[in-house]
Enzyme design. Structure first.
Site, mmCIF file in Angstrom:
data_model
loop_
_atom_site.group_PDB
_atom_site.id
_atom_site.type_symbol
_atom_site.label_atom_id
_atom_site.label_comp_id
_atom_site.label_asym_id
_atom_site.label_seq_id
_atom_site.Cartn_x
_atom_site.Cartn_y
_atom_site.Cartn_z
ATOM 1 N N ARG A 180 0.927 -1.215 -0.127
ATOM 2 C CA ARG A 180 -0.149 -0.006 -0.109
ATOM 3 C C ARG A 180 0.931 1.410 -0.057
ATOM 4 O O ARG A 180 1.792 1.495 0.697
ATOM 5 C CB ARG A 180 -0.875 -0.045 1.240
ATOM 6 C CG ARG A 180 -2.067 1.206 1.092
ATOM 7 C CD ARG A 180 -2.844 1.180 2.222
ATOM 8 N NE ARG A 180 -3.733 -0.169 2.373
ATOM 9 C CZ ARG A 180 -4.634 -0.499 1.441
ATOM 10 N NH1 ARG A 180 -5.183 0.440 0.808
ATOM 11 N NH2 ARG A 180 -5.169 -1.581 1.574
ATOM 12 N N HIS A 240 4.483 -10.964 1.984
ATOM 13 C CA HIS A 240 5.059 -10.006 3.002
ATOM 14 C C HIS A 240 6.416 -10.343 3.652
ATOM 15 O O HIS A 240 7.079 -9.572 4.528
ATOM 16 C CB HIS A 240 3.868 -9.653 4.147
ATOM 17 C CG HIS A 240 4.139 -8.509 5.070
ATOM 18 N ND1 HIS A 240 4.474 -8.642 6.233
ATOM 19 C CD2 HIS A 240 4.180 -7.182 4.878
ATOM 20 C CE1 HIS A 240 4.602 -7.659 6.813
ATOM 21 N NE2 HIS A 240 4.524 -6.687 6.130
ATOM 22 N N HIS A 285 9.368 -2.096 15.402
ATOM 23 C CA HIS A 285 8.793 -3.208 14.263
ATOM 24 C C HIS A 285 8.870 -4.459 14.062
ATOM 25 O O HIS A 285 8.376 -5.344 13.316
ATOM 26 C CB HIS A 285 9.373 -2.368 12.906
ATOM 27 C CG HIS A 285 8.930 -2.634 11.568
ATOM 28 N ND1 HIS A 285 9.325 -3.627 10.677
ATOM 29 C CD2 HIS A 285 7.593 -2.322 11.051
ATOM 30 C CE1 HIS A 285 8.672 -3.904 9.693
ATOM 31 N NE2 HIS A 285 7.442 -3.069 9.747
#
Length: 724
Positions: free
Chosen positions: A436, A466, A623
């Site tokens: 995205r 991913h 993250h």
């Protein structure tokens, strides 16, 4: 805007799978209302970002940066999550929620909370951060604050740099209401024709390619510098743009549009062509939010509401300046005293060459044992990037296989793959063009790779790829040896400097065999095989994690050592949450370290009293994803790319790798110990969904900053020895 959103990685999602019905795996032993609302939990995450901007102990320009991050985050939230909810409601598609409430009620709650947060955001800038910056010598002023000399300089700037590119658009019977691009700042201008007395409306778009804040006097030093917003300069010259007209009113406004791309994947259609068509459609998505300056008159507002088809709920009245995401430009001012202290990443000890031996030989080092990397404390450039660059140049390397989800515009990783292909090596790049807000950039890179002879594939129909994988095959003494990297973050040198991530470099033959099969399946057909040292979604990751969680539950019931520690960006998957609830009921201590969204209710008697949830935000974006299970003393620890969300577990190719080196397991255990220590500053989640910040102890002394502590520890630990 896209670069900023990518850098933040809010994990919002927006794919249709994120709106799938709650899994029909309800456990009658668990309370019906046992999940926190996902959307409100995300807004609570952004509130934590805002609380950092409110923190007077942080450097002034870092506070401005957090204000910009808050604004950019919220833009994405509206473009993706709110847009997705509204789209499905309007098209009659079901929008179940994990808290059993109607979607319309969820939207109402979002509106109330978002209004409160945006107003608070504006006040923090006006009443706290802007005055603090001014005291430090960085002022944002208005036209009214300027003297004649200042105005003369800006008159010249307007005439030379602005006037030629501005495009005032009239609205009258001959000129229909213009298209308003998403996230652009606009001036709504009401004017009167001095000859006819007729009132007219015009729209003026503030150019997005120019700096948002203009220096009033370029001769001023950065120790005492003034800025003025671009829209303020333009508004002060409306007479030049509408000569012969009387300027009655002018006000700022900004529209947020639905930019949720929905790609209907058809195996008979070229994915790139389908995506490019949807990207074009994205520009013209319906408005979902209208921000207007607080002083906008009702006549102008009424016109905007009618033309944009906006409801009262979607109107946000805010003091100027709108779009504090523009503060990113101010946050980059070269004033070290107003930033976090500069810290350079160090090279991992295993990869530090000695003076006598010259550059490190990655293949020799990795063949001796696994290397665990912790970015940004340890340099990405001297580890992962250098490893792939060496592989591209090594004549013994026969093939390189790589996944690319998000990368930077000047990616040395991509350039290394191109050089490898040009040198005759077999190179496979799995480019996820559906990442995205990075779609167009990834299409551009994919075409550049193809032109260089790289085999480019786009993954599997219906799935996003991913996982973060690199696989190098090298010929050594007549045999083929695999060297692999599995990470928690993207192969992006830019974000690697601000994202906290782990990566594993390994020559383990089993990992090599796992990756060989996985890459073959990604470039061929559906994933069906099981793997030895990896847990791979969508078929095996959820089952594997649920099995590990249930093993801890059984061990607790049997009186054996048990414990679960999970670090993720988001925790909303109902099946995983329910498994953690059952483990808690059995007495398993559960610690969840989550950056953003969390649908789990900790500390509920009889349900989750053994579960603790913390969040840590700071100069680096947490993250990494870590999954640790005590396993009766034989600890199992995984790192990888997957969050605990439907899309990660069901509709993405994700991979976790198990760590087997005891020193690596101990390192992650120590990390969790620090994160969960009461002396570490953090936010703790309450059962009602409120996050409570703990930044000082009972005596008012500041608690430890985890990231600062890690910087000091890792720099000391990794400092090369025997150097003069």
């Amino acid at each position: 805007m896209a670069d900023e959103i990518v850098a933040l990685d809010t994990g919002l999602g927006g794919d249709d799978d994120d709106f799938d019905a709650v899994r029909d795996e309800s456990d009658p032993s668990l309370p019906e209302e046992r999940y926190l609302d996902r959307e409100l939990s995300w807004l609570a995450f952004n509130q934590r970002v805002l609380e950092l901007a409110e923190d007077p102990t942080l450097p002034e320009l870092e506070r401005a940066n957090f204000l910009a991050i808050f604004a950019s985050n919220l833009d994405e939230f509206f473009m993706v999550r709110v847009a997705g909810l509204k789209r499905r409601i309007l098209t009659g598609l079901a929008v179940p929620t994990n808290v059993g409430r109607a979607p319309v009620d969820v939207l109402n709650d979002i509106s109330v909370t978002a209004h409160e947060l945006q107003e608070r955001h504006a006040r923090v800038w006006q009443e706290q951060v802007s005055p603090a910056l001014a005291r430090a010598g960085v002022s944002v002023v208005t036209w009214a604050d300027l003297d004649e000399a200042d105005r003369e300089r800006l008159n010249t700037y307007f005439a030379d740099q602005l006037f030629p590119i501005l495009m005032p658009l009239a609205v009258d019977p001959a000129h229909p209401f213009p298209y308003i691009s998403g996230l652009s700042i606009n001036l709504a201008v009401r004017i009167r024709n001095t000859k006819t007395g007729r009132q007219e409306f015009a729209r003026l778009k503030v150019p997005q390619m120019l700096p948002r804040f203009v220096r009033v006097d370029p001769s001023e030093t950065l120790r005492s510098v003034r800025f003025i917003s671009l829209e303020d300069v333009i508004a002060s010259h409306l007479g030049d743009l509408f000569p012969g007209m009387e300027i009655l009113e002018h006000h700022e406004f900004r529209v947020t549009r639905n930019e949720d791309v929905v790609i209907e994947e058809d195996e008979s259609e070229n994915l790139i062509q389908a995506l490019e068509r949807e990207l074009l459609r994205r520009r013209f998505g319906p408005p979902i939010r209208l921000e207007v300056s607080a002083d906008m008159d009702q006549v102008t507002l009424g016109l905007l509401v009618r033309e944009l088809d906006i409801t009262d709920q979607e109107i946000y009245r805010l003091p100027a300046p709108l779009d504090l995401g523009g503060l990113f430009s101010l946050a980059g001012i070269d004033r070290p005293d107003l930033h976090y202290p500069k810290r350079l990443p160090t090279t991992a000890a295993a990869l530090t060459p000695s003076d006598s031996n010259g550059p490190v030989d990655f293949f020799e080092v990795i063949s001796r044992g696994d290397v665990l990397l912790h970015h940004p404390y340890e340099s990405f450039a001297t580890s992962v990037q250098a490893f792939l660059e060496q592989a591209a140049a090594d004549p013994h390397v026969l093939a390189i296989k790589q996944t690319l989800y998000r990368t930077s515009g000047d990616s040395p990783i991509v350039e290394a793959l191109i050089r490898a292909a040009e040198a005759g090596k077999q190179v496979l790049a799995l480019v996820e063009v559906k990442a995205r807000f990075d779609e167009q950039a990834n299409i551009t890179w994919a075409r550049k790779l193809e032109k260089a002879g790289v085999h480019v594939v786009y993954g599997l129909v219906g799935l996003k790829t991913h996982c973060k994988l690199a696989h190098v095959i090298r010929e050594e003494k007549g045999a083929l040896v695999s060297y692999s990297h599995i990470g928690t973050g993207n192969y992006n040198p830019k974000t690697s400097r601000i994202y906290e991530d782990f990566g594993l470099l390994t020559a383990d033959p089993q990992v090599g065999r796992d990756l060989t099969r996985l890459f073959n399946e990604l470039s061929g057909y559906a994933i069906e095989k099981k793997f030895k040292r990896l847990l791979v979604a969508p078929l095996h990751l959820r089952k594997g994690l649920l099995k590990h969680i249930d093993t801890e539950r059984q061990n607790a019931l049997a009186g054996r050592p048990s414990g679960i520690r999970i670090k993720v960006n988001s925790m909303v998957d109902e099946a995983i949450i329910d498994a953690l609830y059952r483990a808690s009921q059995a007495g398993v201590p559960v610690e969840v370290w989550v950056r953003g969204i969390c649908g789990l209710m900790p500390g509920v008697p009889g349900l989750s009293e053994n579960i603790r949830v913390r969040s840590i935000l700071g100069r680096y974006l947490e993250h990494s994803r870590i999954f640790s299970f005590v396993n009766d003393g034989d600890q199992h620890v995984f790192i990888g790319s997957a969050d605990m969300m439907h899309r990660n577990l069901d509709r993405r190719v994700e991979a976790l790798v198990r760590l087997i080196d005891p020193t690596h397991i101990a390192e992650l255990t120590d990390l969790f110990d620090m994160a969960m220590d009461d002396q570490t500053g953090a936010w703790d989640l309450q059962a009602d969904g409120e996050w409570v910040r703990h930044s000082t102890d009972d005596a008012g002394a500041p608690l430890d900053d985890l990231q600062d502590k890690l910087l000091q520890q890792i720099t000391h630990r990794r400092r090369p020895r025997n150097r003069r």
